[in-house]
Scaffold this motif. Structure first.
Motif, PDB file in Angstrom:
ATOM      1  N   UNK A 203     -22.765   1.567 -40.498  1.00 30.32           N
ATOM      2  CA  UNK A 203     -23.503   0.575 -40.435  1.00 30.32           C
ATOM      3  C   UNK A 203     -24.617  -0.319 -40.292  1.00 30.32           C
ATOM      4  N   UNK A 204     -24.318  -1.237 -40.513  1.00 31.89           N
ATOM      5  CA  UNK A 204     -25.167  -2.774 -40.651  1.00 31.89           C
ATOM      6  C   UNK A 204     -26.635  -2.286 -40.334  1.00 31.89           C
ATOM      7  N   UNK A 205     -26.997  -2.542 -40.738  1.00 32.55           N
ATOM      8  CA  UNK A 205     -28.923  -3.567 -40.601  1.00 32.55           C
ATOM      9  C   UNK A 205     -28.537  -5.048 -40.070  1.00 32.55           C
ATOM     10  N   UNK A 206     -29.119  -5.948 -39.284  1.00 35.84           N
ATOM     11  CA  UNK A 206     -29.219  -7.078 -38.367  1.00 35.84           C
ATOM     12  C   UNK A 206     -30.978  -7.066 -37.965  1.00 35.84           C
ATOM     13  N   UNK A 207     -30.749  -8.304 -39.455  1.00 36.81           N
ATOM     14  CA  UNK A 207     -31.999  -8.867 -38.882  1.00 36.81           C
ATOM     15  C   UNK A 207     -32.202  -9.853 -38.413  1.00 36.81           C
ATOM     16  N   UNK A 208     -33.126  -9.996 -37.672  1.00 32.77           N
ATOM     17  CA  UNK A 208     -33.357 -11.089 -37.052  1.00 32.77           C
ATOM     18  C   UNK A 208     -34.765 -11.997 -37.011  1.00 32.77           C
ATOM     19  N   UNK A 209     -34.714 -12.976 -37.067  1.00 34.08           N
ATOM     20  CA  UNK A 209     -35.682 -13.862 -37.755  1.00 34.08           C
ATOM     21  C   UNK A 209     -36.068 -14.545 -36.639  1.00 34.08           C
TER      22      UNK A 209
ATOM     23  N   UNK B  61     -27.382  -1.878 -49.420  1.00 31.12           N
ATOM     24  CA  UNK B  61     -27.599  -2.283 -47.897  1.00 31.12           C
ATOM     25  C   UNK B  61     -26.933  -3.252 -47.588  1.00 31.12           C
ATOM     26  N   UNK B  62     -25.964  -3.224 -46.341  1.00 32.53           N
ATOM     27  CA  UNK B  62     -25.357  -5.133 -46.102  1.00 32.53           C
ATOM     28  C   UNK B  62     -26.165  -4.570 -44.893  1.00 32.53           C
ATOM     29  N   UNK B  63     -25.927  -6.004 -44.740  1.00 34.12           N
ATOM     30  CA  UNK B  63     -27.131  -6.338 -43.809  1.00 34.12           C
ATOM     31  C   UNK B  63     -26.763  -7.672 -43.737  1.00 34.12           C
ATOM     32  N   UNK B  64     -26.848  -8.693 -42.159  1.00 33.03           N
ATOM     33  CA  UNK B  64     -26.117  -9.709 -40.984  1.00 33.03           C
ATOM     34  C   UNK B  64     -27.906  -9.886 -41.233  1.00 33.03           C
ATOM     35  N   UNK B  65     -28.013 -11.465 -41.490  1.00 32.15           N
ATOM     36  CA  UNK B  65     -29.066 -12.180 -40.976  1.00 32.15           C
ATOM     37  C   UNK B  65     -29.032 -13.119 -39.818  1.00 32.15           C
ATOM     38  N   UNK B  66     -29.643 -13.404 -38.365  1.00 28.75           N
ATOM     39  CA  UNK B  66     -29.961 -13.909 -38.069  1.00 28.75           C
ATOM     40  C   UNK B  66     -31.082 -14.791 -37.667  1.00 28.75           C
ATOM     41  N   UNK B  67     -31.272 -16.014 -37.565  1.00 26.00           N
ATOM     42  CA  UNK B  67     -32.567 -16.562 -37.445  1.00 26.00           C
ATOM     43  C   UNK B  67     -31.955 -17.861 -36.938  1.00 26.00           C
ATOM     44  N   UNK B  68     -33.248 -19.250 -37.247  1.00 30.67           N
ATOM     45  CA  UNK B  68     -33.348 -20.269 -36.709  1.00 30.67           C
ATOM     46  C   UNK B  68     -33.797 -21.083 -37.542  1.00 30.67           C
ATOM     47  N   UNK B  69     -33.849 -21.422 -39.159  1.00 29.64           N
ATOM     48  CA  UNK B  69     -34.966 -21.739 -40.366  1.00 29.64           C
ATOM     49  C   UNK B  69     -35.029 -23.092 -39.322  1.00 29.64           C
ATOM     50  N   UNK B  70     -36.032 -23.666 -40.325  1.00 29.70           N
ATOM     51  CA  UNK B  70     -37.056 -22.728 -40.203  1.00 29.70           C
ATOM     52  C   UNK B  70     -37.716 -22.574 -41.613  1.00 29.70           C
ATOM     53  N   UNK B  71     -38.870 -23.069 -42.279  1.00 34.28           N
ATOM     54  CA  UNK B  71     -39.886 -22.683 -43.224  1.00 34.28           C
ATOM     55  C   UNK B  71     -39.813 -20.954 -43.394  1.00 34.28           C
ATOM     56  N   UNK B  72     -40.120 -19.765 -42.428  1.00 32.07           N
ATOM     57  CA  UNK B  72     -40.254 -18.760 -43.271  1.00 32.07           C
ATOM     58  C   UNK B  72     -39.141 -17.738 -42.967  1.00 32.07           C
ATOM     59  N   UNK B  73     -37.825 -18.655 -42.029  1.00 32.04           N
ATOM     60  CA  UNK B  73     -36.493 -18.024 -42.105  1.00 32.04           C
ATOM     61  C   UNK B  73     -35.806 -18.275 -44.137  1.00 32.04           C
ATOM     62  N   UNK B  74     -35.979 -19.698 -44.628  1.00 31.49           N
ATOM     63  CA  UNK B  74     -35.457 -19.881 -45.415  1.00 31.49           C
ATOM     64  C   UNK B  74     -36.223 -19.275 -46.440  1.00 31.49           C
ATOM     65  N   UNK B  75     -37.870 -18.703 -46.103  1.00 29.76           N
ATOM     66  CA  UNK B  75     -38.743 -17.789 -47.498  1.00 29.76           C
ATOM     67  C   UNK B  75     -37.382 -16.862 -47.304  1.00 29.76           C
TER      68      UNK B  75
END
Length: 314
Positions: free
Chosen positions: A122-128, A5-19
């Motif tokens: 289509x791409x899944x966008x994961x927003x953390x 599954x193609x994904x983009x990960x949008x995040x603000x690491x962050x401990x739980x983002x890192x995990x």
């Protein structure tokens, strides 16, 4: 063999983002096209550096990490409280040897989503983190929503109340106007609110189970997660820290671990106690069509078995 599954990960690491990033990079079911960072837990320069260090730590320096928006669309700047001044507690991850990416996160999201439309993939966008990057891309070109398979976001709070104000969860509070834009974009939305992420509680017993695993990354992961322990059993029911963001990735890998509800969700934008509150109509009282699938129940033992297995295997 199933196509990843193609994904983009949008995040603000962050401990739980890192995990969460570790879980994604450890999972062959996912093709991580890139990681975009945004100001949130810590300022934007720090989230970028943390993201670069996490992919280096995971042994995946080829995964590009891009800089993103440095402030919310409107409203005050809000920073995280639980990941330490640098975002990763007291843990110093290795520096990345990969060249720094210069493309901006909004342009990266735009490019990938436009290509997804052109290629019918289509791409899944994961927003953390705060939804600023995705909101700017969609505001600039609303047609990009057609390239999104689903937006899966760690965002919101309903029956639990908030974790930064009595009503608001941090990621939404940090940019409520961005969250409202994303909720209105027309793409399928899945929310992992505090109602479900509080069930992903890394209790001392569960952390000890990870510590007992033999893996290259387990000792550092234990250090990060131990720092993240809120020591607030009055709020969570027992000791431990909730691992919010990995719920997003776990939903993609094992949706049967979750119970869901459909709701029409909107965000409070007026100054005051309701600023940043996610308001959910779960019973069709407004007459509005539901715009979000809300994760509500979690099989916590299954979740931690998945998470620990993948981290130990990296």
């Amino acid at each position: 063999m199933t196509t990843p599954l193609p994904v983009l990960i949008d995040c603000d690491p962050g401990v739980d983002d890192s995990i969460a990033i570790l879980l994604a990079l450890a999972s062959p079911e996912l093709e991580v096209l890139g990681i975009t960072t945004v100001a949130g837990n810590v300022p934007a320069d720090r989230t970028l550096e943390n993201g670069r260090r996490v992919v280096a730590w995971a042994g995946r320096p080829e995964v590009p990490v891009y800089p993103g928006c440095t402030a919310p669309l409107l409203g005050p700047v809000v920073r995280g409280k639980y990941s330490g001044a640098g975002g990763l507690g007291g843990t110093l991850l290795p520096e990345s040897a990969a060249p720094a990416e210069r493309d901006h996160a909004v342009d990266v999201l735009t490019r990938h989503l436009a290509a997804a439309i052109a290629e019918s993939r289509k791409i899944t966008v994961c927003v953390l983190g705060p939804m600023t990057n995705l909101a700017v891309a969609l505001a600039r070109d609303p047609s990009l929503a057609a390239g999104i398979a689903q937006v899966v976001a760690m965002a919101g709070a309903f029956s639990t109340g908030g974790n930064r104000t009595p009503t608001a969860e941090f990621n939404v509070l940090a940019d409520p106007h961005a969250a409202e834009i994303v909720l209105r974009c027309g793409a399928p939305i899945v929310l992992a609110p505090l109602d479900v992420t509080f069930q992903a509680l890394a209790t001392p017993e569960r952390v000890q189970a990870l510590k007992a695993r033999d893996g290259r990354l387990t000792r550092t992961a234990v250090e990060l997660i131990t720092f993240y322990d809120r020591n607030d059993p009055a709020r969570y029911g027992e000791p431990g820290g909730p691992l919010h963001d990995p719920c997003v990735i776990a939903w993609l890998l094992r949706p049967k671990l979750f119970g869901t509800r459909e709701a029409y969700v909107t965000v409070g934008l007026q100054p005051g106690l309701g600023y940043g509150q996610t308001i959910g109509d779960f019973f069709k009282l407004t007459g509005e069509t539901p715009n979000a699938t809300v994760l509500w129940k979690l099989n916590a033992p299954g979740f931690f078995d998945l998470l620990w297995d993948r981290i130990a295997a990296l």
